[in-house]
Motif scaffolding. Structure first.
Motif, PDB file in Angstrom:
ATOM      1  N   THR A 289       0.826  -1.206   0.000  1.00  0.00           N
ATOM      2  CA  THR A 289       0.000   0.000   0.000  1.00  0.00           C
ATOM      3  C   THR A 289       0.861   1.257   0.000  1.00  0.00           C
ATOM      4  O   THR A 289       0.571   2.226  -0.715  1.00  0.00           O
ATOM      5  N   SER A 290       1.936   1.247   0.763  1.00  0.00           N
ATOM      6  CA  SER A 290       2.838   2.401   0.805  1.00  0.00           C
ATOM      7  C   SER A 290       3.490   2.639  -0.554  1.00  0.00           C
ATOM      8  O   SER A 290       3.635   3.789  -0.990  1.00  0.00           O
ATOM      9  N   TRP A 291       3.890   1.558  -1.212  1.00  0.00           N
ATOM     10  CA  TRP A 291       4.477   1.688  -2.546  1.00  0.00           C
ATOM     11  C   TRP A 291       3.475   2.290  -3.526  1.00  0.00           C
ATOM     12  O   TRP A 291       3.811   3.176  -4.318  1.00  0.00           O
ATOM     13  N   LYS A 292       2.240   1.833  -3.465  1.00  0.00           N
ATOM     14  CA  LYS A 292       1.210   2.345  -4.373  1.00  0.00           C
ATOM     15  C   LYS A 292       0.911   3.811  -4.086  1.00  0.00           C
ATOM     16  O   LYS A 292       0.755   4.620  -5.010  1.00  0.00           O
ATOM     17  N   GLN A 293       0.839   4.169  -2.809  1.00  0.00           N
ATOM     18  CA  GLN A 293       0.575   5.556  -2.439  1.00  0.00           C
ATOM     19  C   GLN A 293       1.687   6.476  -2.930  1.00  0.00           C
ATOM     20  O   GLN A 293       1.422   7.561  -3.458  1.00  0.00           O
ATOM     21  N   SER A 294       2.911   6.065  -2.757  1.00  0.00           N
ATOM     22  CA  SER A 294       4.045   6.879  -3.205  1.00  0.00           C
ATOM     23  C   SER A 294       4.059   7.028  -4.718  1.00  0.00           C
ATOM     24  O   SER A 294       4.346   8.107  -5.244  1.00  0.00           O
ATOM     25  N   PHE A 295       3.762   5.934  -5.407  1.00  0.00           N
ATOM     26  CA  PHE A 295       3.753   6.000  -6.870  1.00  0.00           C
ATOM     27  C   PHE A 295       2.688   6.972  -7.362  1.00  0.00           C
ATOM     28  O   PHE A 295       2.961   7.846  -8.202  1.00  0.00           O
ATOM     29  N   GLU A 296       1.472   6.841  -6.842  1.00  0.00           N
ATOM     30  CA  GLU A 296       0.368   7.671  -7.314  1.00  0.00           C
ATOM     31  C   GLU A 296       0.516   9.128  -6.902  1.00  0.00           C
ATOM     32  O   GLU A 296       0.164  10.039  -7.669  1.00  0.00           O
ATOM     33  N   THR A 297       1.028   9.368  -5.704  1.00  0.00           N
ATOM     34  CA  THR A 297       1.108  10.741  -5.198  1.00  0.00           C
ATOM     35  C   THR A 297       2.423  11.416  -5.559  1.00  0.00           C
ATOM     36  O   THR A 297       2.442  12.460  -6.224  1.00  0.00           O
ATOM     37  N   ASP A 298       3.541  10.848  -5.139  1.00  0.00           N
ATOM     38  CA  ASP A 298       4.842  11.479  -5.367  1.00  0.00           C
ATOM     39  C   ASP A 298       5.216  11.487  -6.845  1.00  0.00           C
ATOM     40  O   ASP A 298       5.600  12.535  -7.392  1.00  0.00           O
ATOM     41  N   MET A 299       5.101  10.328  -7.475  1.00  0.00           N
ATOM     42  CA  MET A 299       5.565  10.206  -8.856  1.00  0.00           C
ATOM     43  C   MET A 299       4.533  10.681  -9.865  1.00  0.00           C
ATOM     44  O   MET A 299       4.740  11.642 -10.605  1.00  0.00           O
ATOM     45  N   MET A 300       3.391  10.011  -9.886  1.00  0.00           N
ATOM     46  CA  MET A 300       2.393  10.342 -10.902  1.00  0.00           C
ATOM     47  C   MET A 300       1.722  11.682 -10.622  1.00  0.00           C
ATOM     48  O   MET A 300       1.265  12.351 -11.552  1.00  0.00           O
ATOM     49  N   GLY A 301       1.674  12.105  -9.357  1.00  0.00           N
ATOM     50  CA  GLY A 301       1.154  13.436  -9.068  1.00  0.00           C
ATOM     51  C   GLY A 301       1.971  14.498  -9.780  1.00  0.00           C
ATOM     52  O   GLY A 301       1.425  15.456 -10.336  1.00  0.00           O
ATOM     53  N   CYS A 302       3.281  14.331  -9.783  1.00  0.00           N
ATOM     54  CA  CYS A 302       4.170  15.257 -10.482  1.00  0.00           C
ATOM     55  C   CYS A 302       4.027  15.118 -11.999  1.00  0.00           C
ATOM     56  O   CYS A 302       3.861  16.108 -12.714  1.00  0.00           O
ATOM     57  N   VAL A 303       4.073  13.888 -12.501  1.00  0.00           N
ATOM     58  CA  VAL A 303       3.989  13.653 -13.943  1.00  0.00           C
ATOM     59  C   VAL A 303       2.683  14.216 -14.511  1.00  0.00           C
ATOM     60  O   VAL A 303       2.681  14.924 -15.534  1.00  0.00           O
ATOM     61  N   ARG A 304       1.580  13.913 -13.861  1.00  0.00           N
ATOM     62  CA  ARG A 304       0.281  14.378 -14.359  1.00  0.00           C
ATOM     63  C   ARG A 304       0.146  15.891 -14.268  1.00  0.00           C
ATOM     64  O   ARG A 304      -0.464  16.529 -15.134  1.00  0.00           O
ATOM     65  N   MET A 305       0.707  16.456 -13.222  1.00  0.00           N
ATOM     66  CA  MET A 305       0.671  17.908 -13.067  1.00  0.00           C
ATOM     67  C   MET A 305       1.425  18.587 -14.206  1.00  0.00           C
ATOM     68  O   MET A 305       0.943  19.551 -14.818  1.00  0.00           O
ATOM     69  N   VAL A 306       2.599  18.079 -14.514  1.00  0.00           N
ATOM     70  CA  VAL A 306       3.408  18.637 -15.604  1.00  0.00           C
ATOM     71  C   VAL A 306       2.702  18.462 -16.943  1.00  0.00           C
ATOM     72  O   VAL A 306       2.620  19.401 -17.744  1.00  0.00           O
ATOM     73  N   GLU A 307       2.171  17.275 -17.184  1.00  0.00           N
ATOM     74  CA  GLU A 307       1.508  17.024 -18.471  1.00  0.00           C
ATOM     75  C   GLU A 307       0.296  17.922 -18.658  1.00  0.00           C
ATOM     76  O   GLU A 307       0.060  18.449 -19.748  1.00  0.00           O
ATOM     77  N   ALA A 308      -0.480  18.111 -17.591  1.00  0.00           N
ATOM     78  CA  ALA A 308      -1.661  18.961 -17.693  1.00  0.00           C
ATOM     79  C   ALA A 308      -1.282  20.421 -17.928  1.00  0.00           C
ATOM     80  O   ALA A 308      -1.996  21.162 -18.624  1.00  0.00           O
ATOM     81  N   ALA A 309      -0.173  20.843 -17.353  1.00  0.00           N
ATOM     82  CA  ALA A 309       0.252  22.241 -17.476  1.00  0.00           C
ATOM     83  C   ALA A 309       1.083  22.513 -18.720  1.00  0.00           C
ATOM     84  O   ALA A 309       1.277  23.681 -19.082  1.00  0.00           O
ATOM     85  N   LYS A 310       1.557  21.474 -19.373  1.00  0.00           N
ATOM     86  CA  LYS A 310       2.507  21.643 -20.482  1.00  0.00           C
ATOM     87  C   LYS A 310       2.010  22.579 -21.589  1.00  0.00           C
ATOM     88  O   LYS A 310       2.774  23.439 -22.071  1.00  0.00           O
ATOM     89  N   PRO A 311       0.751  22.478 -22.033  1.00  0.00           N
ATOM     90  CA  PRO A 311       0.309  23.408 -23.086  1.00  0.00           C
ATOM     91  C   PRO A 311       0.414  24.876 -22.666  1.00  0.00           C
ATOM     92  O   PRO A 311       0.717  25.742 -23.493  1.00  0.00           O
ATOM     93  N   PHE A 312       0.177  25.147 -21.409  1.00  0.00           N
ATOM     94  CA  PHE A 312       0.274  26.521 -20.915  1.00  0.00           C
ATOM     95  C   PHE A 312       1.726  26.949 -20.775  1.00  0.00           C
ATOM     96  O   PHE A 312       2.082  28.098 -21.063  1.00  0.00           O
ATOM     97  N   LEU A 313       2.577  26.029 -20.348  1.00  0.00           N
ATOM     98  CA  LEU A 313       4.006  26.325 -20.249  1.00  0.00           C
ATOM     99  C   LEU A 313       4.599  26.618 -21.621  1.00  0.00           C
ATOM    100  O   LEU A 313       5.466  27.490 -21.763  1.00  0.00           O
TER     101      LEU A 313
END
Length: 253
Positions: A102-126
């Protein structure tokens, strides 16, 4: 030094407490408009009211950064509120140090994919910005084995690799990407405050490891983040800035 942030537009995840809150406040003091998020609706509302009382433009939103659709919707709303996005600061962590799945999944979804998805969503504006910058918040646990070895350290290391890859891939589009790796950072209500009260021996051991004799402050971490996000750092991209008071001993080449 004028960092050149006046009128720029930033989005910051995890912006109500600790390092994230200090980042939001510092960006605003430098003249940037900021949209931020956090999980607690109550904390977001209180922070938004407090920040707006300073006269700046701040837009808060309550969401779980691990929810892909909610994250995407927040970035779109932030861009609408701000009139675009110039700066992305990915700051949220699940703070999961357990060895369980569960800890591994939480870290992946929040720490890793939270960053990746945030960047991808913002990329057109950047891509439409003339001062685009991405700063992801890693940790010294991403470059050295310590008590947080496991999901926390592994994904903090992955964030450094991911962000340096972004720097190379996006340089031609005028988008910079850097990482800040804080050392132990103390603030009321934070992890080290909780450890100090709940596990004083671990706190004492951690404190003794730092030759400065103290832990860092959220403001000291925010200063590094805001500099890297600013036009004053216009030729700095693909770096990992360690802010730890000489805690770590590994040599960076």
């Amino acid at each position: 030094m004028d960092l050149g942030l006046k009128g720029l537009r930033a989005v910051v995840s995890g912006g109500t407490k600790g390092i994230g809150r200090a980042i939001v406040e510092t960006l605003m003091r430098e003249g940037a408009d900021v949209a931020f998020c956090a999980r607690s609706e109550k904390d977001v509302a209180a922070a938004e009211e407090n920040l707006r009382s300073t006269g700046g433009r701040a837009f808060g939103r309550s969401l779980d950064i691990a929810d892909p659709e909610a994250l995407k919707a927040w970035i779109a709303q932030a861009a609408s509120d701000l009139g675009g996005i110039d700066i992305v600061v990915a700051n949220v962590s699940a703070l999961a140090i357990g060895a369980d799945e569960t800890s591994w999944k939480q870290s992946f979804e929040t720490d890793m994919m939270g960053c990746v998805r945030m960047v991808e969503a913002a990329k057109p504006f950047l891509e439409a910005s003339k001062a685009a910058a991405i700063v992801s918040i890693s940790s010294v646990s991403g470059r050295e084995i310590d008590f947080a070895a496991g999901p926390y350290g592994a994904f903090k290391a992955a964030l450094i690799h991911y962000t340096q890859g972004l720097a190379y891939q996006l340089a031609g589009k005028g988008i910079r990407a850097n990482t800040v790796s804080p050392g132990n950072t103390y603030f009321e209500g934070g992890v080290w405050n909780q450890i100090k009260d709940g596990n004083p021996e671990l706190y004492k051991t951690a404190l003794a490891l730092n030759p400065t004799g103290r832990m860092g402050t959220p403001q000291e971490m925010a200063n590094a983040v805001v500099f890297l996000a600013s036009p004053a750092a216009s030729f700095i991209t693909g770096t990992n800035l360690v802010v730890d008071g000489a805690l770590t001993r590994g040599v960076q080449f």
